[in-house]
Design a protein around this motif. Structure first.
Motif, short mmCIF file in Angstrom:
data_model
loop_
_atom_site.label_atom_id
_atom_site.label_comp_id
_atom_site.label_asym_id
_atom_site.label_seq_id
_atom_site.Cartn_x
_atom_site.Cartn_y
_atom_site.Cartn_z
N PRO A 37 0.82 -1.21 0.00
CA PRO A 37 0.00 0.00 0.00
C PRO A 37 0.86 1.26 0.00
O PRO A 37 2.06 1.21 0.26
N GLY A 38 0.23 2.35 -0.30
CA GLY A 38 0.90 3.64 -0.22
C GLY A 38 1.07 4.30 -1.56
O GLY A 38 0.56 3.84 -2.59
N HIS A 39 1.81 5.38 -1.53
CA HIS A 39 2.08 6.18 -2.74
C HIS A 39 3.58 6.40 -2.81
O HIS A 39 4.09 7.47 -2.46
N SER A 43 4.99 0.91 -4.26
CA SER A 43 3.57 0.62 -4.04
C SER A 43 2.96 -0.08 -5.24
O SER A 43 3.37 0.14 -6.37
#
Length: 65
Positions: A37-39, A43
């Motif tokens: 997850p994430g940016h 990711s």
């Protein structure tokens, strides 16, 4: 599905750290999917064991293992 225990998780990551593909295959499915997850540049979805292993190698490279 196996009963996931701390010992099983430890063994799976131990197999991963060993680099032994026979051990890795005992814990990590060939058709696995892994979501980070994430940016950030790492990711996203990783489809298949080899994509997951490539991701883990990149994490190791970026973190000096």
């Amino acid at each position: 599905m196996a009963n996931v225990t701390p010992e099983l998780v430890g063994a799976a990551y131990g197999a991963l750290a060993s680099g032994d593909m026979a051990q890795i295959a005992q814990y990590w499915a060939e058709d696995m999917n892994w979501l980070v997850p994430g940016h950030n540049p790492l990711s996203g979805w990783y489809h298949g064991r080899q994509a997951f292993l490539d991701f883990m190698a990149e994490v190791g490279r970026l973190s000096a293992n």
